[in-house]
Design an enzyme around this catalytic site. Structure first.
Site: not given
Length: 215
Positions: A121, A139
């Site tokens: 991420k 996320d």
DNA sequence: ATCCCGAGGG
DNA sequence: CCCTCTGGAT
């Protein structure tokens, strides 16, 4: 409504209503963004922004951060989630940047994820925001919002969400779509009680469709 | 009690 | 796949 039409509606809506969406993390350079994103794990941007000015003042670059001790840095991170891990990760990350990357931030996901504290991420955020690569960082907000609207189907991991979104979002819009979904998740499609009454995505939203059927 | 721009290790 | 880390806001 087909998935293609759903994506078209959502992207067009955000294009009209949030043409300049960007991160709310405070940063002045790639090093600062990298530190801020590492700190943002399971923590609000607001709280990260309360701590980073002191960190950036004391450690303005990877070189200075690589020489920090745990006891020096820990107090500055104490009020954030997982301060122990993040303190170790930041120092280790800075040391690896100095040893293997000449103090520069790598420009590929495969190199970035080698840094301590940097997962897929975070690597996607850096390559997207700094290096303008069409990578989608997933996320908790992107994951939840995509599933609710119906942009993803049966996505059980962030990676599945990432790959499904990339199939339908044009390359040049991936970086801003990431921020559209995050800000929408933060302020409208919030986790506990989504504000469907003030949501412009409603006509294309799977969740809202099941919501009005149940009433 | 649940959530916040997750990552690392088993 | 699972678990742990772990503070502050709502």
């Amino acid at each position: 409504m087909t998935k293609k039409e759903r994506f078209a509606f959502v992207l067009n809506y955000f294009e009209q209503h949030a043409p300049n969406a960007e991160t709310e993390l405070l940063y002045d350079n790639p090093y600062q963004l990298l530190v801020a994103v590492i700190l943002s794990a399971q923590c609000t941007d607001k709280r990260v922004n309360m701590t980073t000015p002191a960190i950036f003042k004391k450690y303005p670059d990877a070189e200075s951060l690589s020489h920090a001790t745990f006891d020096e840095l820990f107090p500055l991170i104490r009020s954030i989630s997982y301060p122990n891990n993040k303190t170790k990760h930041l120092i280790g990350m800075a040391q690896m940047l100095m040893e293997d990357y000449n103090g520069e931030i790598p420009d590929s996901v495969s190199e970035l994820v080698k840094l301590p504290g940097v997962g897929r991420k975070t690597a996607n955020v850096i390559t997207s925001v700094i290096h303008h690569q069409p990578n989608m960082a997933v996320d908790t907000h992107v994951f939840r919002v995509s599933a609710r609207i119906g942009l993803t189907t049966n996505a059980k991991t962030p990676l599945q969400t990432e790959l499904q979104l990339l199939k339908y979002i044009p390359e040049e819009k991936v970086h801003i779509a990431h921020h559209w979904l995050i800000l929408h998740g933060r302020y409208v499609c919030i986790a506990r009680s989504p504000k469907c009454g003030e949501c412009g995505i409603r006509p294309a939203c799977k969740y809202y469709k099941t919501l009005i059927k149940g009433q």
